[in-house]
Design a protein around this motif. Structure first.
Motif, short mmCIF file in Angstrom:
data_model
loop_
_atom_site.label_atom_id
_atom_site.label_comp_id
_atom_site.label_asym_id
_atom_site.label_seq_id
_atom_site.Cartn_x
_atom_site.Cartn_y
_atom_site.Cartn_z
N SER A 55 0.81 -1.23 0.00
CA SER A 55 0.11 0.04 0.06
C SER A 55 0.86 1.45 0.05
O SER A 55 0.68 2.26 -0.78
CB SER A 55 -0.83 -0.19 1.22
N GLY A 56 1.82 1.22 1.05
CA GLY A 56 2.69 2.59 0.80
C GLY A 56 3.51 2.43 -0.26
O GLY A 56 3.85 3.86 -0.88
N LEU A 58 2.87 1.46 -3.44
CA LEU A 58 2.20 1.89 -4.28
C LEU A 58 1.63 3.36 -4.36
O LEU A 58 1.59 4.09 -5.32
CB LEU A 58 0.73 1.04 -4.64
N ARG A 59 1.44 3.90 -3.34
CA ARG A 59 1.09 5.24 -2.98
C ARG A 59 2.25 5.90 -3.51
O ARG A 59 2.30 7.24 -4.29
CB ARG A 59 0.69 5.69 -1.74
N SER A 60 3.41 5.84 -3.10
CA SER A 60 4.65 6.55 -3.46
C SER A 60 5.00 6.47 -5.30
O SER A 60 5.12 7.42 -5.73
CB SER A 60 5.78 5.92 -2.81
N GLU A 63 2.45 8.52 -6.98
CA GLU A 63 2.66 9.77 -6.64
C GLU A 63 3.94 10.38 -7.71
O GLU A 63 3.81 11.44 -8.68
CB GLU A 63 2.97 10.42 -5.21
N ALA A 94 -5.60 -3.23 -4.56
CA ALA A 94 -4.40 -2.51 -3.77
C ALA A 94 -3.93 -1.12 -4.53
O ALA A 94 -3.86 -0.19 -3.88
CB ALA A 94 -3.02 -3.49 -3.75
N ILE A 95 -4.09 -1.22 -5.86
CA ILE A 95 -3.68 -0.13 -6.59
C ILE A 95 -4.82 0.89 -6.55
O ILE A 95 -4.66 2.09 -6.17
CB ILE A 95 -3.52 -0.38 -8.22
N ARG A 97 -6.96 1.23 -3.93
CA ARG A 97 -6.83 1.77 -2.70
C ARG A 97 -5.70 2.89 -2.49
O ARG A 97 -5.93 3.95 -1.82
CB ARG A 97 -6.59 0.81 -1.60
N ALA A 98 -4.60 2.62 -3.10
CA ALA A 98 -3.31 3.41 -2.93
C ALA A 98 -3.63 4.74 -3.61
O ALA A 98 -3.64 5.96 -3.32
CB ALA A 98 -2.28 2.82 -3.70
N SER A 101 -5.36 7.86 -1.97
CA SER A 101 -4.83 8.69 -1.09
C SER A 101 -3.75 9.58 -1.79
O SER A 101 -2.76 10.13 -1.14
CB SER A 101 -4.09 8.07 -0.12
N VAL A 102 -3.84 9.67 -3.41
CA VAL A 102 -2.87 10.61 -3.97
C VAL A 102 -3.69 11.11 -4.88
O VAL A 102 -4.85 10.92 -5.29
CB VAL A 102 -1.89 9.53 -4.84
#
Length: 127
Positions: A55-56, A58-60, A63, A94-95, A97-98, A101-102
């Motif tokens: 999760s973390g 993928l968020r990074s 971004e 997962a993608i 969900r990530a 938050s972006v």
């Protein structure tokens, strides 16, 4: 210029990736005008299913992949049959969900498999 100008970014990505050979994720930024930018993020050697750190990460990646553009197309690549399996859906979820938050719109998630590239249909996710 580092953009392609064909009409649909999902079709453009499918034409570039062509088929699944190995376990890999791709992130393609899409400009405000709907053009696919060639500044691609490619992550090789992903696990079969996303782990606790996914999760973390993928968020990074989302971004950084967007390069300031408003949209991103994601591709899950793996060798095998065209029918999505539970691991494919785990990556898809997962993608998504990530991406929540972006500050980016996830244009679509595609599955690259041995026979080509297909869109994974959107589905309702739990929080």
């Amino acid at each position: 210029m580092d953009e392609t100008t064909a009409s649909d970014p999902l079709e453009q990505v499918a034409a570039l990736v062509q088929q699944g050979l190995v376990a890999r994720l791709w992130f393609f930024p899409v400009t405000a005008e709907g053009h696919l930018r060639r500044a691609v993020r490619q992550i090789d050697g992903i696990p079969i299913t996303p782990d606790a750190a996914a999760s973390g990460v993928l968020r990074s990646l989302l971004e950084r992949a967007r390069h300031g553009d408003p949209e991103v197309v994601a591709v899950i690549e793996r060798h095998g049959a065209s029918r999505p399996n539970p691991d494919d859906w785990a990556w898809h979820d997962a993608i998504h969900r990530a991406a929540r938050s972006v500050p980016v719109v996830l244009r679509g998630v595609l599955l690259a498999h041995a026979g080509g590239v297909d869109a994974l249909e959107p589905r309702t996710l739990a929080a």
